[in-house]
Design an enzyme around this catalytic site. Structure first.
Site, PDB file in Angstrom:
ATOM      1  N   GLN A  17      -3.115  -7.573   4.159  1.00  0.00           N
ATOM      2  CA  GLN A  17      -3.582  -8.040   5.465  1.00  0.00           C
ATOM      3  C   GLN A  17      -4.938  -7.426   5.843  1.00  0.00           C
ATOM      4  OE1 GLN A  17      -2.724 -10.314   7.700  1.00  0.00           O
ATOM      5  NE2 GLN A  17      -1.045 -11.095   6.460  1.00  0.00           N
ATOM      6  N   SER A  18      -5.785  -7.224   4.860  1.00  0.00           N
ATOM      7  CA  SER A  18      -7.086  -6.597   5.093  1.00  0.00           C
ATOM      8  C   SER A  18      -7.999  -7.457   5.968  1.00  0.00           C
ATOM      9  CB  SER A  18      -7.777  -6.335   3.752  1.00  0.00           C
ATOM     10  OG  SER A  18      -9.136  -5.991   3.936  1.00  0.00           O
ATOM     11  N   ASN A  19      -8.585  -6.810   6.978  1.00  0.00           N
ATOM     12  CA  ASN A  19      -9.621  -7.468   7.783  1.00  0.00           C
ATOM     13  C   ASN A  19     -10.944  -7.542   7.025  1.00  0.00           C
ATOM     14  OD1 ASN A  19      -7.943  -7.603  10.206  1.00  0.00           O
ATOM     15  ND2 ASN A  19      -8.211  -5.373  10.286  1.00  0.00           N
ATOM     16  N   ALA A  74      -6.077  -4.219   1.269  1.00  0.00           N
ATOM     17  CA  ALA A  74      -4.651  -4.462   1.489  1.00  0.00           C
ATOM     18  C   ALA A  74      -4.391  -5.951   1.690  1.00  0.00           C
ATOM     19  CB  ALA A  74      -4.175  -3.672   2.705  1.00  0.00           C
TER      20      ALA A  74
END
Length: 343
Positions: A82-84, A80
């Site tokens: 805002q993927s970590n 995504a």
């Protein structure tokens, strides 16, 4: 040999890039616990070290071990906006001298310019990752096919790419990080006098499945309750069981140590959907910060705490000893600042 020694010996068969700051602490949360009427503890996997840490560090150690084994010089990963996971891939790859190509999927509707440029995206850029975009957010097969196409192009230019796979059909190397975490946490749990339940985010299911399988393999029966952050409880139950079976097969152990009755999930805090802020999530983030000085994120841990607070308010865990597993993700707060505060 004890069960945990046998399991550690099995894990040692898999290459691992030891970068994380492990073991992470297990701490009491006395103020919030008192308000909720329970004994509350937190496993601080937001303190795993590199690039703001988080649960993805434990997982990435095994993917990068495999990448090093094939002499990869460039990593590829999809996730995504805002993927970590993609942030950690870029950071750990840089630590090992690898480039990183990141494919950002449109999983969250109607996102702002802030969401696209701040938080994890800002860090991805600081790390020098090459960013690509994929227009669909719920098309795992299509996203995987596109990242494979990018890898083919890199291969054609003389590089050696390694794809970090996230689809449910992929080899769950990342789950091994949480099989190992189960061995780590058990003596910590014993040191605080035991707990009645572990509560953790359940998305890709690598953390949830690995932790659950690891505990059962070393003979511990502590319930592990997953809080759904992307799919409803019915869909996620199937995914967790599939990931448990695949991880057991990878280790060469019997997956029947985990039964369907071991998979506890709630989707009470899922709405309105993956990565979308709800009033209860914002309230949980604020309450945890103001009682414990502990920051949660809007996508994973904020929803886990919202579900835990709701359960406590319904008097379903009064007097119990609960371990909240903090999986990190705080950089995403800055990508959601306009949804947290608008004044």
């Amino acid at each position: 040999m004890k069960d945990d020694d046998l399991l550690l010996a099995t894990l040692e068969r898999f290459p691992r890039a030891e970068i994380g700051h492990l073991a992470t602490p297990l701490e009491a949360m006395p103020n919030l616990g008192r308000e909720l009427g329970l004994s509350l503890f937190v496993k601080r996997d937001d303190c795993t070290g590199i690039a703001f840490g988080g649960n993805k560090v434990r997982q990435m150690e095994y993917y990068l071990g495999a990448a090093q084994a094939v002499h990869a010089d460039v990593l590829l990963i999809t996730g995504a906006v805002q993927s970590n996971f993609v942030r950690i891939a870029a950071a750990m790859g840089r630590r090992l001298g690898m480039e990183c190509h990141i494919q950002l999927e449109e999983r969250v509707p109607d996102i702002s310019h802030l969401h696209r440029t701040n938080g994890n995206v800002l860090l991805d850029r600081l790390l020098g990752a090459t960013l690509h975009s994929y227009p669909e957010g719920e098309d795992e097969a299509g996203a995987d096919a596109e990242i494979a196409r990018i890898a083919d192009a890199l291969r054609g230019s003389g590089q050696t790419p390694y794809i970090i796979p996230l689809g449910a059909s992929s080899k769950p190397l990342g789950a091994l990080g949480y099989v190992r975490a189960a061995i780590e946490v058990l003596p910590q749990i014993q040191a605080v006098g035991g707990i009645d339940e572990i509560v953790v985010a359940s998305g890709s299911a690598l953390t949830h499945a690995g932790l659950l399988l690891g505990l059962r393999l070393i003979g511990d029966k502590t319930p592990v309750r997953g809080v759904c952050v992307r799919r409803n409880a019915t869909q996620q139950t199937a995914r967790v069981l599939q990931r448990v079976a695949a991880t057991a097969a990878l280790l060469g152990v019997d997956d029947r140590v985990v039964t369907p009755e071991d998979v506890h999930l709630t989707d009470a805090a899922l709405g309105p959907g993956y990565g979308q802020m709800a009033t209860h999530t914002r309230a949980a983030i604020e309450r945890t910060a103001r009682t414990e000085g502990l920051f949660l994120d809007p996508v994973y841990t904020g929803k886990v705490m919202a579900a835990l607070i709701a359960k406590a308010q319904e008097d379903e865990c009064s007097g119990r000893r609960v371990l909240f597993w903090h999986t990190g993700g705080q950089p995403a707060l800055f990508g959601y600042a306009d949804q947290l505060y608008q004044d």
